[in-house]
Design a protein around this motif. Sequence first.
Motif, PDB file in Angstrom:
ATOM      1  N   ASP A 111       0.552  -1.365   0.210  1.00  0.00           N
ATOM      2  CA  ASP A 111      -0.036  -0.085   0.005  1.00  0.00           C
ATOM      3  C   ASP A 111       0.906   1.282   0.008  1.00  0.00           C
ATOM      4  N   PRO A 112       2.264   1.619   0.885  1.00  0.00           N
ATOM      5  CA  PRO A 112       3.052   2.594   0.767  1.00  0.00           C
ATOM      6  C   PRO A 112       3.159   3.428  -0.679  1.00  0.00           C
ATOM      7  N   ILE A 113       3.665   2.146  -1.157  1.00  0.00           N
ATOM      8  CA  ILE A 113       4.242   2.007  -2.598  1.00  0.00           C
ATOM      9  C   ILE A 113       3.540   2.710  -3.654  1.00  0.00           C
ATOM     10  N   ILE A 114       2.487   1.873  -3.955  1.00  0.00           N
ATOM     11  CA  ILE A 114       0.958   2.129  -4.372  1.00  0.00           C
ATOM     12  C   ILE A 114       0.795   3.591  -4.382  1.00  0.00           C
ATOM     13  N   THR A 115       0.499   3.877  -2.947  1.00  0.00           N
ATOM     14  CA  THR A 115      -0.156   5.547  -2.617  1.00  0.00           C
ATOM     15  C   THR A 115       1.116   6.518  -2.883  1.00  0.00           C
ATOM     16  N   ALA A 116       2.628   6.004  -3.408  1.00  0.00           N
ATOM     17  CA  ALA A 116       3.754   6.852  -3.741  1.00  0.00           C
ATOM     18  C   ALA A 116       3.749   7.674  -5.015  1.00  0.00           C
ATOM     19  N   LEU A 117       3.357   6.375  -5.702  1.00  0.00           N
ATOM     20  CA  LEU A 117       3.686   5.869  -7.104  1.00  0.00           C
ATOM     21  C   LEU A 117       1.739   6.355  -7.727  1.00  0.00           C
ATOM     22  N   TYR A 118       0.652   6.766  -7.191  1.00  0.00           N
ATOM     23  CA  TYR A 118      -0.209   6.966  -7.361  1.00  0.00           C
ATOM     24  C   TYR A 118      -0.381   8.397  -7.233  1.00  0.00           C
ATOM     25  N   THR A 119       0.314   9.188  -6.291  1.00  0.00           N
ATOM     26  CA  THR A 119      -0.190  10.140  -5.516  1.00  0.00           C
ATOM     27  C   THR A 119       1.577  11.414  -6.692  1.00  0.00           C
ATOM     28  N   THR A 120       2.848  10.837  -7.478  1.00  0.00           N
ATOM     29  CA  THR A 120       3.493  11.579  -7.689  1.00  0.00           C
ATOM     30  C   THR A 120       3.220  11.698  -9.156  1.00  0.00           C
ATOM     31  N   PRO A 121       3.598  13.077  -9.105  1.00  0.00           N
ATOM     32  CA  PRO A 121       3.429  13.268 -10.997  1.00  0.00           C
ATOM     33  C   PRO A 121       3.885  12.924 -11.734  1.00  0.00           C
ATOM     34  N   THR A 122       3.353  11.710 -12.438  1.00  0.00           N
ATOM     35  CA  THR A 122       3.982  10.843 -13.615  1.00  0.00           C
ATOM     36  C   THR A 122       4.484  12.253 -14.863  1.00  0.00           C
ATOM     37  N   VAL A 123       3.577  13.123 -14.976  1.00  0.00           N
ATOM     38  CA  VAL A 123       4.236  14.005 -15.689  1.00  0.00           C
ATOM     39  C   VAL A 123       5.172  14.000 -15.947  1.00  0.00           C
ATOM     40  N   ALA A 124       6.236  14.377 -14.174  1.00  0.00           N
ATOM     41  CA  ALA A 124       7.240  15.213 -14.038  1.00  0.00           C
ATOM     42  C   ALA A 124       8.704  13.806 -13.572  1.00  0.00           C
TER      43      ALA A 124
END
Length: 268
Positions: A111-124
């Motif tokens: 869950d922490p990994i999924i949350t971190a990746l999901y909330t990271t601005p992927t565009v960056a």
Amino acid sequence: MANIVSVSNKSMNVKRKSFAIPPAVSYPVYLIGAILIIWEIIGQAGVIDPFMFSWPSKILIQVWAFLMNGTLFQHLYVSAIEVGLGFAMALIGIPLGLILGYWKKLEYACDPIITALYTTPTVALTPLFVLWFGLDTLSKVMMVFMMSIFPILINTMAGVKTTDSSLIKAARSYGATEFQLFKEVIFPSTLSYIITGIRLAIGRALIAVVVAEMLAANKGIGYAIRHASELFRTSEYLGYVGVLMVCSIVLTILLKMMERKIAPWRQH
């Protein structure tokens, strides 16, 4: 005689009702039509500066020019390949979501990994993807994959948690295996959440491919939008944006039609 007339009137009423346009179609058409008419009137009256913005008739003329010279289809083909491949890869989020939603320990670990990746601005991360996968199709496919998988994964996990525990207990009491439990109980119960996740993922996939093409591409809808904006061709720019909006609407409608086929019990 009176009975025959009444029966014929009833049959005519039934026919009229059968040809009636449903409100889900007529209301959006009326609203969008009114907006376009007002927008066109304002544009024709000279209120809109064509350098800064445009109006429907000019945009439609530009779109027609795209269709005639084939430019639109060339860009759409490239973007469709990138979205299709990336989105197909993102469907791995369905089995992963079923597994993580069912086994709590795995969910706690991931869950922490999924949350971190999901909330990271992927565009960056686009420059990093270009560095890893190059300027060709693969970098755009991976961008689409990264932005599409998490809505599917998270919604599937949420759906598993809402499965009625009494159904799971009943299936186990009848000797159902883990595979049968997933196939007959958990997956049907989670299907509405999966479809919601896919609908959200479609929007993110289109955003991903456009952003990736705008930053690092020489073909595709995103590149076409960037090129037109750099040259201040407002009608051309808005034409491509309009085509992209139509594509997203068509994809959503197709998904709704598929939902009616595979989950008819969800229809009201």
